[in-house]
Enzyme design. Structure first.
Site, PDB file in Angstrom:
ATOM      1  N   HIS A  56       0.991  -1.363   0.111  1.00  0.00           N
ATOM      2  CA  HIS A  56       0.208  -0.332  -0.446  1.00  0.00           C
ATOM      3  C   HIS A  56       0.630   1.312  -0.002  1.00  0.00           C
ATOM      4  O   HIS A  56       0.257   2.380   0.133  1.00  0.00           O
ATOM      5  CB  HIS A  56      -1.284  -0.162   1.339  1.00  0.00           C
ATOM      6  N   ASN A 129     -10.280  -2.727   2.077  1.00  0.00           N
ATOM      7  CA  ASN A 129      -9.865  -3.455   0.884  1.00  0.00           C
ATOM      8  C   ASN A 129     -11.133  -2.612  -0.096  1.00  0.00           C
ATOM      9  O   ASN A 129     -12.179  -2.507   0.657  1.00  0.00           O
ATOM     10  CB  ASN A 129      -9.430  -4.571  -0.005  1.00  0.00           C
ATOM     11  N   TYR A 339       0.519  -5.058  12.341  1.00  0.00           N
ATOM     12  CA  TYR A 339      -0.140  -3.038  11.675  1.00  0.00           C
ATOM     13  C   TYR A 339       0.821  -2.129  12.544  1.00  0.00           C
ATOM     14  O   TYR A 339       1.224  -1.204  12.048  1.00  0.00           O
ATOM     15  CB  TYR A 339      -1.797  -2.627  11.231  1.00  0.00           C
TER      16      TYR A 339
END
Ligand code: NDP
Length: 500
Positions: A56, A129, A339
């Site tokens: 990303h 997404n 993350y």
């Protein structure tokens, strides 16, 4: 600003009177090392890039407002949903996945759809997404899978061989690959696509009852995609097309909107659902689990500074708020860890103090120090708990209800191998036969053929045959059309599969 405030200064605030000429011996040089301003400028410039996101990397951001339009308080006590008409400030970051920071916006790729809601109970990040499913269902596969979407270690080029080799060896990817190969794999712009939590989460209400949920953002601009050919053309014409489209729309006050909807499933329904409701490669059919309206998200401001507010923005599925919680989805569980870890590497351990990531409401804890601690570091207040000096306490009313698990046996479960979850074909088949239009099917087949033609020898035939078997299992017509497009005689494969 008055004249005093407009002075050009060094980073430490010392005024200087010369910006463009370095101090030198004589007009032709050489230069003096004592021109500190030159060194400071150059040194800072050399450090302008932070590590780009591994995935990303190329993205676009905007601020907006989320407004509640429907009452879902019977499912959740989350404060952002507690009143019809309530508004919450939010930030979104759209992105492509596999390319680098400078890659083209119209690549065939899923699109990231990461939303941060600044709620009074903390920031809620819904990091999804533009597709309701994903390529893999276990996070241990993630690094291998992503390597196949990046560059070949020798040629340093993108490699259809690596991609199809991996996909053909991991048929759980099939559902996502089919969507990727449809024209939804090349959205016209970020405004014209849906967003999905993809994962299953929990909603928890005031009585502490849990229900499973999936979140859907439905575009009000309508779905619009590039065909494969037009996307390729746009890659050369304007690699920043999606960024430009978003900026132009918002700057001209054509504010894009999405309706937030949810699907809910009771814990009882989950036990008898014919697929694992926590499997990220599966959807919940709308007919059985209809979409319920929740609210509207409107994007209405482009950040003033891209680096400060988009590049430094950091989203984490671990950031949930009271009334919203996790599920056993293995991919979600893996992302809870990875993350925040990625942000600590990319931005530093204090990344949540960066203004765009900072919770605008109370944050109290005993975390201290670390690189770039910029918020006063708790001043002289105690840095340990419990203590006799402050009255900061945990609040038990925020405790989430216990989660019932299906087993107490720890093991490494390959559920595909045991035949429990090896139905990789029914849902892609539903998409291909029942949802796609004739034109969608034609374009999808053409995109698959174009992509698979890139598979190179010596493994070409092996990979193609393996993948063809998967396409046949999704739909015989699909398998035949792809085989024909690749110029492959499939009679042997059909015989092997028992298909006449
Ligand atoms: P429905 O007919 O009720 O819904 C189909 C969904 O598919 C709609 O949300 C539609 O989104 C979306 N869609 C339409 N064309 C495409 C495409 N080319 N690629 C991907 N999605 C598309 O069907 P079911 O709920 O029974 O699901 C059938 C299949 O639809 C699934 O196997 C899945 O592949 C796909 N799908 C299902 C979703 C779900 O959560 N149930 C979500 C998205 C896709 P839109 O309204 O925006 O056109």
């Amino acid at each position: 600003m008055n004249k005093e405030e407009k002075k050009l200064t060094s980073a430490s605030g010392s005024p200087y009177y010369e910006h463009e000429n370095t101090q030198s011996i004589g007009p032709r040089g050489p230069l003096l090392i004592q021109d500190y301003v030159f060194h400071e400028k150059m040194a800072h410039f050399n450090r302008e890039r932070i590590p780009e996101r591994i995935v990303h990397a190329k993205g676009s951001g905007a601020y907006g407002t989320f407004t509640v339009t429907h009452d879902i308080t019977k499912y959740t006590k989350a404060k952002l949903f507690n009143k019809i008409g309530k508004q919450t400030k939010m930030l979104i970051r759209f992105s492509t996945v596999g390319g680098e920071k400078g890659s083209a916006d119209t690549e065939r790729d899923p699109r990231g759809f990461a939303v941060k809601f600044y709620t009074e109970d903390g920031n809620w990040d819904l990091v999804g997404n533009n597709t309701p499913v994903f390529f893999i269902k276990d996070p241990k596969k993630f690094d291998d899978f992503i390597h196949t979407q990046k560059r070949d270690p020798k040629t340093n080029c993108k490699s259809p061989t690596m991609m199809w080799d991996y996909w053909s060896l991991n048929p759980e990817s099939l559902h996502q690959v089919l969507i990727l190969m449809s024209d939804r794999g090349t959205p016209y712009s970020y405004r014209h696509m849906n967003g999905y939590s993809s994962h299953t989460f929990s909603l928890i209400n005031k009585s502490n009852e849990r229900i499973w949920v999936k979140f859907h953002f439905k575009t009000e601009q309508g779905i619009k995609n590039f065909t494969g050919a037009l996307a390729e053309e746009m890659r050369g014409k304007d690699p920043d097309w999606a960024q430009r489209d978003l900026v132009n729309a918002i700057e001209s006050e054509d504010f894009p909107k999405w309706k937030l909807k949810i699907q809910v499933m009771t814990q009882e329904q989950a036990k008898s659902f014919r697929w694992n409701p926590f499997d990220l490669t599966k959807i919940w059919p709308h007919k059985e689990f209809p979409l319920l309206d929740v609210g509207v998200m409107e994007l209405n401001k482009i950040p003033d500074n891209y680096f400060a507010e988009v590049e430094q923005s950091a989203f984490a599925p671990a950031h949930v708020v009271d009334g919203i919680s996790y599920s056993p989805d293995k991919m979600l569980q893996g992302r809870l860890l990875s993350y925040p870890d990625a942000h600590r590497y990319r931005l530093g351990v204090n990344y949540e103090q960066i203004p765009v990531n900072k919770c605008p409401y109370a944050v109290n804890n005993y975390q201290r120090d670390g690189f770039m601690r910029v918020d006063g570091n708790g001043g002289s207040s105690p840095n340990y708990y419990p203590n006799s000096f402050d009255d900061v306490e945990p609040d038990e009313s925020y405790k989430i209800p216990p989660m019932e698990l299906e087993s107490n046996i720890a093991d490494w479960y390959d559920r595909n191998a045991h035949g429990e979850e090896d139905d990789h074909y029914t849902q892609p088949g539903m998409l291909f036969r029942n949802v796609m239009t004739d034109q969608d099917r034609v374009n999808t087949i053409s995109n698959i053929i174009t992509s698979m033609k890139g598979i190179e020898v010596p493994m070409r035939d092996k990979i193609i045959n393996r993948q063809l078997c998967h396409w046949f299992r999704v739909d015989i017509g699909l398998g035949k059309a792809v085989a024909e497009g690749l110029g492959i005689d499939v009679s042997a494969i059909l015989e092997e599969m028992g298909i006449r």
